[in-house]
Design an enzyme around this catalytic site. Structure first.
Site, PDB file in Angstrom:
ATOM      1  CE  LYS A  51      49.438 100.346  25.641  1.00 13.99           C
ATOM      2  NZ  LYS A  51      50.385 101.445  25.504  1.00 13.99           N
ATOM      3  CB  ILE A  84      42.368 107.688  25.877  1.00 12.77           C
ATOM      4  CG1 ILE A  84      43.491 108.684  25.617  1.00 12.77           C
ATOM      5  CG2 ILE A  84      41.244 107.872  24.881  1.00 12.77           C
ATOM      6  CD1 ILE A  84      44.123 108.579  24.222  1.00 12.77           C
ATOM      7  CD  GLU A 131      55.796  98.798  29.040  1.00 16.45           C
ATOM      8  OE1 GLU A 131      55.800  97.892  29.873  1.00 16.45           O
ATOM      9  OE2 GLU A 131      54.843  99.578  28.899  1.00 16.45           O
TER      10      GLU A 131
HETATM   11  P1  NAP Z   1      55.926  99.445  37.938  1.00 16.26           P
HETATM   12  O1  NAP Z   1      56.098 100.879  38.244  1.00 16.26           O
HETATM   13  O2  NAP Z   1      57.108  98.639  37.484  1.00 16.26           O
HETATM   14  O3  NAP Z   1      55.301  98.755  39.228  1.00 16.26           O
HETATM   15  C1  NAP Z   1      55.099  97.388  39.326  1.00 16.26           C
HETATM   16  C2  NAP Z   1      54.701  97.065  40.744  1.00 16.26           C
HETATM   17  O4  NAP Z   1      54.440  95.676  40.859  1.00 16.26           O
HETATM   18  C3  NAP Z   1      55.784  97.384  41.772  1.00 16.26           C
HETATM   19  O5  NAP Z   1      55.207  97.998  42.889  1.00 16.26           O
HETATM   20  C4  NAP Z   1      56.359  96.023  42.139  1.00 16.26           C
HETATM   21  O6  NAP Z   1      56.814  95.958  43.469  1.00 16.26           O
HETATM   22  C5  NAP Z   1      55.122  95.166  41.984  1.00 16.26           C
HETATM   23  N1  NAP Z   1      55.464  93.772  41.724  1.00 16.26           N
HETATM   24  C6  NAP Z   1      56.187  93.274  40.705  1.00 16.26           C
HETATM   25  N2  NAP Z   1      56.292  91.941  40.821  1.00 16.26           N
HETATM   26  C7  NAP Z   1      55.628  91.607  41.960  1.00 16.26           C
HETATM   27  C8  NAP Z   1      55.398  90.398  42.645  1.00 16.26           C
HETATM   28  N3  NAP Z   1      55.893  89.263  42.183  1.00 16.26           N
HETATM   29  N4  NAP Z   1      54.674  90.433  43.769  1.00 16.26           N
HETATM   30  C9  NAP Z   1      54.168  91.586  44.246  1.00 16.26           C
HETATM   31  N5  NAP Z   1      54.367  92.772  43.639  1.00 16.26           N
HETATM   32  C10 NAP Z   1      55.081  92.768  42.525  1.00 16.26           C
HETATM   33  O7  NAP Z   1      54.793  99.220  36.836  1.00 16.26           O
HETATM   34  P2  NAP Z   1      53.665 100.240  36.398  1.00 16.26           P
HETATM   35  O8  NAP Z   1      54.232 101.180  35.414  1.00 16.26           O
HETATM   36  O9  NAP Z   1      52.974 100.773  37.596  1.00 16.26           O
HETATM   37  O10 NAP Z   1      52.697  99.260  35.564  1.00 16.26           O
HETATM   38  C11 NAP Z   1      51.793  98.407  36.205  1.00 16.26           C
HETATM   39  C12 NAP Z   1      50.865  97.813  35.146  1.00 16.26           C
HETATM   40  O11 NAP Z   1      50.169  98.872  34.509  1.00 16.26           O
HETATM   41  C13 NAP Z   1      51.570  97.044  34.023  1.00 16.26           C
HETATM   42  O12 NAP Z   1      50.736  95.999  33.594  1.00 16.26           O
HETATM   43  C14 NAP Z   1      51.709  98.087  32.927  1.00 16.26           C
HETATM   44  O13 NAP Z   1      51.818  97.522  31.640  1.00 16.26           O
HETATM   45  C15 NAP Z   1      50.394  98.802  33.103  1.00 16.26           C
HETATM   46  N6  NAP Z   1      50.371 100.161  32.563  1.00 16.26           N
HETATM   47  C16 NAP Z   1      51.297 101.058  32.954  1.00 16.26           C
HETATM   48  C17 NAP Z   1      51.240 102.356  32.475  1.00 16.26           C
HETATM   49  C18 NAP Z   1      52.228 103.387  32.912  1.00 16.26           C
HETATM   50  O14 NAP Z   1      52.145 104.513  32.444  1.00 16.26           O
HETATM   51  N7  NAP Z   1      53.173 103.071  33.799  1.00 16.26           N
HETATM   52  C19 NAP Z   1      50.239 102.707  31.579  1.00 16.26           C
HETATM   53  C20 NAP Z   1      49.278 101.766  31.205  1.00 16.26           C
HETATM   54  C21 NAP Z   1      49.360 100.489  31.718  1.00 16.26           C
HETATM   55  P3  NAP Z   1      58.062  96.853  44.000  1.00 16.26           P
HETATM   56  O15 NAP Z   1      57.630  98.282  43.862  1.00 16.26           O
HETATM   57  O16 NAP Z   1      58.232  96.471  45.395  1.00 16.26           O
HETATM   58  O17 NAP Z   1      59.220  96.509  43.105  1.00 16.26           O
HETATM   59  N1  HSE Z   2      55.131 101.922  27.442  1.00  8.83           N
HETATM   60  C1  HSE Z   2      53.796 102.359  27.238  1.00  8.83           C
HETATM   61  C2  HSE Z   2      53.805 103.571  26.307  1.00  8.83           C
HETATM   62  C3  HSE Z   2      53.179 102.706  28.582  1.00  8.83           C
HETATM   63  O1  HSE Z   2      54.872 104.108  26.017  1.00  8.83           O
HETATM   64  O2  HSE Z   2      52.762 103.962  25.817  1.00  8.83           O
HETATM   65  C4  HSE Z   2      51.695 102.754  28.555  1.00  8.83           C
HETATM   66  O3  HSE Z   2      51.120 101.554  28.211  1.00  8.83           O
END
Ligand code: NAP
Ligand code: HSE
Length: 428
Positions: free
Chosen positions: A207, A138, A192
């Site tokens: 947020k 959004i 998470e």
């Molecule tokens: P994720 O799937 O857990 O991916 C995290 C990535 O970061 C992985 O590729 C991991 O590497 C890498 N990583 C972790 N520690 C690291 C380090 N020390 N050095 C280098 N790489 C490292 O997380 P995500 O869901 O994509 O979320 C990423 C960000 O977006 C977070 O801040 C989260 O709060 C935000 N976010 C996520 C969503 C969602 O829907 N997922 C929505 C809004 C915001 P490996 O793959 O090799 O383990």
């Molecule tokens: N854990 C979060 C949610 C991911 O459920 O909305 C997106 O920030």
């Protein structure tokens, strides 16, 4: 040929791979819209060998995201690792110091360090953009900083954690307990890595704190937020609230009052026929109110690969187009320190109590409420077979302090069984 905008992406998980896919799939469209190629120069993640289902061999690899942030061949550091501190913060600081712009989806880092990072970026003449950090796909940050820039914002409110909304709506529709649906959310990969961030209201609180900073021109004040999660909500609460015409939502509200900034993320009742009451599953909804525009309702996917990557790309595209906005919509040095309201403004409350079923029990409770200055709007007692009578009360508007006085008074009546359960009813 205009210079390309060169990205360095740290984090190749759900969001990072989504961003890589858009850059690869939409190269022509991105160039047409920004007037220059948008390319990836280098990447970083924890494991170099993991199969991520995408081609990454054209990009330089860095084991250390700080080294990635400092590379000469990137213009924008895209931080998609997560975590309030640790490598995300170290690499973001390194990127700013090295003269790079930053795009991040990391609400935890910005809720805790957003003001300091924004000051550092502005001092260095760089931008930090974070559309993806709030409500996933959004475009709410853009709506506040750009679309509603001419408005005095009076209230920001919404459901900003998809996991909690999924749990609450699934409990209602399938008649399942919190524990049963929590396990399903875990199986579906919604939670998470630390689930208390979701169900404790912390993720949604992060947020809301970011939106409040933009809306009210204040420094991010996550530490001043009133926080309560959904762990205490039972299927009984959900069903009884539904019977009274309400839905339970983990609702965030930020508003500037005469007594200061009010920010709370807590379970609330909303009318079941309101847009927030109708919100199902993992969808997010943000309601913005401005003096000129009135009320705006934004609804969409708050998480997941595509929606979150879409928001990251919106920020990348702005930078490619030369649009350079202050992190929180105005220079960070001009943001005011938030004076927090000591108490939330009065509201109606929903009260669930269990009483010993004996003459005069209900009268005692009504009298305690009256003594605390609380007027009853509606009341319902349910048929029962055991010796305790379940009673629901909806009050007229009252302060939380008066309600707590009344709850303490009920404990001294000797007719109460267990603890009363109270939830604020939000006027939406
Ligand atoms: P994720 O799937 O857990 O991916 C995290 C990535 O970061 C992985 O590729 C991991 O590497 C890498 N990583 C972790 N520690 C690291 C380090 N020390 N050095 C280098 N790489 C490292 O997380 P995500 O869901 O994509 O979320 C990423 C960000 O977006 C977070 O801040 C989260 O709060 C935000 N976010 C996520 C969503 C969602 O829907 N997922 C929505 C809004 C915001 P490996 O793959 O090799 O383990
Ligand atoms: N854990 C979060 C949610 C991911 O459920 O909305 C997106 O920030």
């Amino acid at each position: 040929m205009p210079d390309p905008l060169r990205l360095g992406i740290a984090g190749l998980g759900t969001v990072g791979t989504g961003v890589v896919k858009i850059v690869q799939r939409q190269a022509k469209l991105l160039q047409a819209r920004t007037g220059r190629p948008v390319v990836i120069s280098a990447i970083s993640a924890r494991s170099r060998d993991k199969d991520r289902g995408i081609r990454l061999d054209a990009y330089a690899w860095e084991d250390d995201p700080v080294m990635l942030a400092r590379r000469d061949d990137i213009d924008v550091f895209v931080e998609l690792m997560g975590g309030a501190d640790g490598p995300a913060k170290a690499a973001t600081e390194a990127a700013i110091a090295a003269g790079k712009d930053v795009v991040t989806a990391n609400k935890a880092m910005l809720a805790h360090h957003g003001h300091a990072l924004a000051l550092a970026a502005e001092k260095a003449g760089r931008v930090i953009r974070f559309e993806a950090a709030v409500a996933g796909g959004i475009p709410v940050v853009k709506a506040l900083t750009e679309g509603l820039a001419g408005n005095e914002i009076s209230r920001v409110m919404g459901v900003m954690n998809g996991t909690c909304n999924f749990i609450l709506t699934k409990m209602q529709h399938d008649g399942l307990t919190y524990e049963e649906v929590f396990d399903e959310a875990a199986r579906l990969g919604y939670l998470e890595s630390d689930p208390t961030l979701d169900v404790g209201g912390i993720d949604a609180g992060h947020k809301l704190a970011l939106l409040a900073a933009i809306a009210f021109g204040t420094e991010v004040a996550f530490d001043k937020m009133e926080l309560e999660g959904i762990e205490r909500i039972t299927i009984e609460d959900i069903e009884l609230a539904a019977d009274m015409g309400f839905r339970i939502k983990l609702l965030g509200v930020a508003q500037m009052t005469g007594r200061g900034l009010e920010q709370r993320m807590s379970p609330c009742l909303v009318p079941d026929n309101s847009p927030l009451g109708q919100l199902e599953n993992a969808t997010n909804m943000v309601v913005l109110e401005g003096d000129a525009v009135g009320q705006i309702v934004l609804r969409g996917a708050g998480a997941g690969e595509g929606p979150t990557a879409s928001a990251v790309m919106a920020d990348v595209m702005d930078i490619a187009r030369g649009i350079r906005l202050a992190t929180f919509g105005q220079p960070a040095s001009g943001l005011a320190k938030a004076k927090s309201a000591k108490a939330s403004i009065p509201a109606p409350y929903y009260l669930r109590i269990k009483l010993q079923d004996k003459p005069g029990a209900l009268a005692k409770i009504a009298s305690v409420l009256g003594d605390a200055g609380i007027s009853i709007d509606r009341m319902r007692q349910y048929g029962h077979t055991d010796p305790t009578a379940p009673v629901l009360i909806v009050t007229h508007k009252t302060s939380r302090a008066a309600l707590e006085t009344a709850i303490a008074g009920m404990a001294g009546t000797s007719v109460l069984v267990g603890e009363p359960f109270a939830i604020r009813i939000e006027v939406v």
